[in-house]
Enzyme design. Structure first.
Site, PDB file in Angstrom:
ATOM      1  N   PRO A 165      34.247  71.716 128.363  1.00  0.00           N
ATOM      2  CG  PRO A 165      36.461  71.657 129.051  1.00  0.00           C
ATOM      3  CD  PRO A 165      35.413  72.571 128.503  1.00  0.00           C
ATOM      4  CD  GLU A 166      28.975  71.034 130.410  1.00  0.00           C
ATOM      5  OE1 GLU A 166      28.920  71.074 131.656  1.00  0.00           O
ATOM      6  OE2 GLU A 166      28.531  71.942 129.691  1.00  0.00           O
TER       7      GLU A 166
END
Ligand SMILES: [Zn+2]
Length: 270
Positions: free
Chosen positions: A2-3
């Site tokens: 997850p960015e």
């Protein structure tokens, strides 16, 4: 992984259902995340209403009055709403139960995430040294140029350094450099002020587009609404080695920098 866009999408999805709700219970099935979940997490937070949910870099900050819960999704974490009767699956490590029956559930198969609490969020060791948010006015050409002048490293590594700017992961770094017309291996201190202005604008543009698309990089990312999302960024260079550049048809090149793959167009990025 997850960015920043996924974390921001999660935040926006959670906020309407959780704001103002009083936390009743926390069930920790497995405390062995990147750092152990503190034994007193529930006693610190239960009985308090959630009055804010903000984000700093990739950290979600759940404001419960004077105490803040810090959540990081690590490599594979996701937060979603579950039904009260829904049994926890193997990797569902933590549940938060709120006064209206809302059940928030953390799934993290690789357990690189973190769930911690603090009463001094600005001085917490995980947060105190973070650079500015890329989508705020503090991150501009003047700031980025000053940071680049002090560094001999390649520009891609500089923009991925959380002390320079938070939330620019590997995909977004390659994409931003393409949009700015800068090669990832360029020494940061060689960049001019106008090049830094193009790059700062490109980072904002790429992250804003990804947030609008609902995040991009985790294949089985679970939307905070509970539905499964398959977000895929329309990348210009990332993961396109050998394929024609969408602008000029030159084959995209792949290089490795700091053990991470970088992608660029040798014609568009000079
Ligand atoms: Zn090109």
């Amino acid at each position: 992984m997850p960015e920043l866009p996924e974390v921001e999408t999660t935040r926006l999805g959670l906020l309407p259902r959780l704001k103002g709700r009083v936390l009743k219970r926390i069930v920790v099935r497995n405390p062995r995340l990147r750092w152990p979940v503190p034994d007193d997490l529930e006693s610190q937070l239960a009985g308090r209403p959630l009055d804010s949910l903000s984000r700093r870099g990739k950290y979600l900050l759940f404001g419960f009055g004077s105490v803040t819960q810090i959540v990081h999704l690590g490599m594979s974490g996701s937060l979603r709403f579950a039904e009260a009767a829904e049994p926890a699956a193997l990797h569902d490590h933590i549940d938060w139960l709120f006064d209206d029956g809302t059940l928030l559930r953390l799934r993290d198969p690789r357990r690189f995430g973190a769930v911690l609490w603090t009463d001094d969020v600005t001085r917490h060791p995980l947060l105190a040294h973070l650079g500015p948010e890329p989508l705020t006015p503090a991150f501009d050409a003047v700031y980025l140029h000053a940071q680049c002048q002090r560094r001999t490293a390649a520009i891609k590594q500089v923009i991925m350094d959380a002390q320079v700017v938070v939330g620019v992961g590997n995909i977004y770094a390659s994409e931003s450099l393409f949009h700015a017309g800068i090669r990832p291996g360029t020494a940061a201190r060689r960049l001019s002020r106008p090049a830094c202005a193009r790059l700062a604008a490109a980072i904002r543009q790429v992250l804003t587009a990804a947030i609008a698309a609902g995040g991009s990089s985790l294949r089985d990312y679970v939307h905070s609404s509970g539905e499964l999302g398959y977000f895929q960024l329309q990348t210009r260079v990332y993961d396109r080695a050998g394929l024609p550049c969408k602008t000029c048809a030159t084959p995209i090149r792949r290089i490795v920098q700091g053990q991470r793959a970088s992608f660029y167009c040798p014609a568009c990025q000079r």
